[in-house]
Design a protein around this motif. Structure first.
Motif, PDB file in Angstrom:
ATOM      1  N   PRO A  51      -6.069 -40.341 -34.388  1.00 44.88           N
ATOM      2  CA  PRO A  51      -5.472 -39.852 -33.284  1.00 44.88           C
ATOM      3  C   PRO A  51      -4.142 -40.626 -32.666  1.00 44.88           C
ATOM      4  O   PRO A  51      -3.005 -40.085 -32.462  1.00 44.88           O
ATOM      5  CB  PRO A  51      -6.287 -39.533 -32.249  1.00 44.88           C
ATOM      6  N   ARG A 101      -7.433 -42.720 -26.258  1.00 49.77           N
ATOM      7  CA  ARG A 101      -7.408 -41.505 -27.326  1.00 49.77           C
ATOM      8  C   ARG A 101      -7.160 -39.973 -26.863  1.00 49.77           C
ATOM      9  O   ARG A 101      -6.671 -39.377 -27.585  1.00 49.77           O
ATOM     10  CB  ARG A 101      -8.689 -41.513 -28.115  1.00 49.77           C
ATOM     11  N   THR A 140     -11.325 -38.210 -43.014  1.00 49.81           N
ATOM     12  CA  THR A 140     -12.192 -38.005 -41.838  1.00 49.81           C
ATOM     13  C   THR A 140     -13.477 -37.562 -41.634  1.00 49.81           C
ATOM     14  O   THR A 140     -14.637 -38.045 -41.053  1.00 49.81           O
ATOM     15  CB  THR A 140     -11.103 -37.254 -40.794  1.00 49.81           C
ATOM     16  N   SER A 161     -10.239 -35.957 -34.099  1.00 45.21           N
ATOM     17  CA  SER A 161     -10.863 -36.480 -32.989  1.00 45.21           C
ATOM     18  C   SER A 161     -12.119 -35.470 -32.663  1.00 45.21           C
ATOM     19  O   SER A 161     -12.555 -35.639 -31.387  1.00 45.21           O
ATOM     20  CB  SER A 161     -10.085 -36.751 -31.921  1.00 45.21           C
ATOM     21  N   THR A 207     -12.837 -32.252 -28.814  1.00 47.67           N
ATOM     22  CA  THR A 207     -12.059 -32.983 -29.452  1.00 47.67           C
ATOM     23  C   THR A 207     -11.485 -33.865 -28.500  1.00 47.67           C
ATOM     24  O   THR A 207     -11.789 -34.037 -27.229  1.00 47.67           O
ATOM     25  CB  THR A 207     -10.611 -32.226 -29.820  1.00 47.67           C
ATOM     26  N   ASP A 220     -14.398 -39.452 -30.773  1.00 44.98           N
ATOM     27  CA  ASP A 220     -14.735 -40.031 -32.081  1.00 44.98           C
ATOM     28  C   ASP A 220     -14.902 -38.930 -33.118  1.00 44.98           C
ATOM     29  O   ASP A 220     -15.758 -38.048 -32.717  1.00 44.98           O
ATOM     30  CB  ASP A 220     -15.878 -41.179 -32.132  1.00 44.98           C
TER      31      ASP A 220
END
Length: 605
Positions: free
Chosen positions: A270, A369, A407, A451, A467, A470
């Protein structure tokens, strides 16, 4: 030091090729995707709704949607006029392409700021020292096999839209130093936009857009190169003034590098993606591109990297070895696991306008983030009004799911597609191709997808729970084998499956969250035992959740239970312990507040 990747090629040749959007070829095609590159003209044809060029690549044409192009102008002028001095310098850095002797740098260096302050320095050091040859060959913006995979030359010529800083007035005088022959306003101008600009607050009386050129400077910071590097936006150069604005070539390469790096280091995807969006936005800061150009460049980068990740041979022979090289290097230099290194460093931040909110949007400040993901999403549309059909179903392009392979390696292709579908923005914004054979690259929100907390049910259904945190997959299921109704002060038997093997989890009772025990998971991901519901618990509906050490739930959904009132003459409950299956559980008769630092997630609510 870095070895030259362009030995024997002149600096002029590099500059000319890159500013017009045609990266230099690195080598003969050796992978299937080398000969099946995305057709950018087709992917970007939503632009035809707003503008039709003459077809002569002469920067002239017809305005089809005055309102949308006026918004394009207004945002461009505002961003150019309100960017901080620091952001202007960053914009010049993001405009840089490396030279034939490799003594400068490019976007594949600058977007690495998304790695955070410590890891970015290591990344730059590793590339400059020649310690990351696989990464460099993959990601560099001059001839990297992903970083320069597609070029925008054909698309620019097809759409041929004049850049923001070009005069609408054909009699305008060029600043000193410009190539007066190649950039002569008599022919190189934005006169087709005069009627749409005259009288607007963001243009002068002759319709020239209010744009301030950012002067050239020398970068002596040595942040990305050990050398002093002259930074110049190139306003007066033929390749810039005569090259079409849509789509942005620099943004295309920034996203190719940024998405490539995000897939190599998905733990920081992200932030890296947000930094790539900053690089695109910086083209507007310089006044050489509009928001629609940047949106088009993002589409280019997404389609390009999806094609690369969808190529099994390229993925296994290039992407995965580069990822292993980079992870190993960063961990060795940092002296710990990648997770430990990330936790110890300062994350990527940005404040492009000194806290000023742009028209119809925010100040786009990045501090963490969650804000990085928010800014990324805002730059997906720049606040444009919808010009297409609203309310359409998700339209995930073929192959896009492979962008999430690193991911979410444990998810199936269908599950990764579901993640992209659930994190997409709504349909109808400019450049959206929902429902077409291309699908909608414009709607893909990769920052949200990378995310996401994804809950996978027993039937394989993948649901995005949240979202901005992590990226994680939860598949835990908690049941009450002896029933979900329990008297306050009494124990309740629990059984869990699909839990993180070997972990110790806290059992949390809510509505008012209290820790009522722990549950230790066996190697097979199961655990059984019991916990005691505190005697003072209010009768009625409650839930039990299992959370890990970070406070994040590991369950697809919490266990719903019903607490009944204890008899008036009954005593308080006592703690209980239990074993069963491959895990154990301990409980406590008294309530315990959730410890400091444990944040109970939305999934448990």
């Amino acid at each position: 030091m870095r070895r030259s990747a362009l030995r024997g090629v002149t600096v002029a040749a590099v500059a000319t090729a890159l500013v017009v959007g045609s990266p230099l070829a690195a080598q003969a095609a050796t992978y299937p995707s080398d000969s099946t590159k995305p057709d950018l003209v087709s992917l970007l044809n939503g632009y035809d709704q707003y503008w039709t060029s003459t077809g002569k690549n002469d920067l002239h044409g017809t305005v089809n949607d005055p309102a949308t192009l006026a918004t394009n102008d207004r945002l461009t002028s505002w961003i150019n006029q309100h960017a901080t001095k620091a952001q202007q310098f960053t914009a010049l850095q993001d405009a840089e392409y490396d030279n034939a002797t490799n003594t400068a740098y490019d976007q594949s260096f600058t977007v690495s700021e998304g790695l955070g302050d410590a890891l970015s320095k290591l990344f730059v050091q590793g590339r400059n020292d020649g310690d990351l040859p696989l990464v460099n060959a993959l990601i560099n913006s001059s001839n990297g096999t992903s970083g320069a995979y597609v070029g925008t030359g054909d698309a620019k010529a097809h759409y041929s839209y004049p850049r923001p800083y070009l005069p609408t007035d054909t009699a305008a005088t060029l600043p000193a130093g410009d190539d007066t022959a190649s950039c002569n306003p008599a022919t190189v101008n934005a006169s087709s936009l005069a009627a749409n600009r005259t009288g607007k607050a963001w243009a002068d009386a002759k319709g020239n857009l209010t744009i301030t050129r950012v002067p050239a400077v020398t970068d002596t910071t040595h942040q990305f190169s050990p050398n002093d590097v002259v930074l110049d936006a190139g306003y007066g150069q033929k390749g810039i003034c005569t090259g079409g604005s849509y789509p942005s070539g620099h943004t295309t390469t920034a996203y190719q590098a940024g998405i490539a790096l995000a897939t190599l280091v998905p733990e920081l995807a992200p932030e890296i993606l947000a930094r790539a969006s900053e690089a695109g936005n910086d083209r507007i800061v310089l006044g050489v591109h509009y928001p629609l150009d940047i949106m088009g460049g993002r589409i280019d980068g997404e389609a390009a990297l999806a094609a690369r990740w969808s190529d099994t041979q390229y993925r296994t022979e290039v992407l995965e070895p580069a990822r292993a090289e980079l992870t190993g290097y960063l961990e060795a230099k940092c002296g710990g696991t990648l997770a430990d290194c990330i936790a110890a460093e300062k994350p990527y931040t940005d404040d492009p306008y000194g806290g000023q909110a742009m028209p119809g949007g925010t100040a786009q400040v990045v501090t963490d983030r969650a804000s990085a993901a928010k800014v990324y999403r805002e730059r997906m549309t720049y606040g444009f009004a919808k010009t297409g059909t609203a309310g359409l179903a998700p339209s995930v392009p073929t192959g896009a799911s492979n962008l999430l392979l690193s991911t979410f390696p444990t998810l199936t292709d269908a599950q990764r597609t579901a993640v992209l579908a659930q994190t997409e923005i709504a349909s109808g914004y400019p450049l959206d191709q929902s429902g077409t054979a291309n699908g909608s690259w414009e709607r893909l929100d990769l920052a949200a997808a990378t995310s996401a907390t994804v809950a996978v049910a027993a039937d394989g259904t993948a649901t995005v729970v949240s979202t901005g945190g992590d990226a994680r997959v939860v598949s835990g299921v908690l049941t009450a084998p002896e029933g979900t109704s329990v008297e306050a002060g009494k124990p309740i038997a629990l059984a869990g499956t699909g839990l993180p093997a070997g972990s110790t989890l806290q059992v949390v009772l809510r509505s008012d969250p209290v820790v009522v025990g722990t549950l230790t998971v066996g190697a097979d991901g199961t655990a059984t035992g019991s916990v005691t519901i505190p005697a003072g618990t209010t009768a009625g509906a409650h839930t039990l959740d299992l959370v890990d050490a970070s406070g994040a739930s590991v369950l697809v959904s919490p266990l719903a239970i019903t607490v009944t009132a204890a008899p008036a003459t009954g005593g308080t409950g006592t703690g209980s312990t239990g074993t069963g299956g491959s895990g154990t559980s301990t409980g406590a008769g008294s309530t315990g507040t959730v410890p400091a630092g444990v944040h109970l997630p939305v999934v448990s609510g």
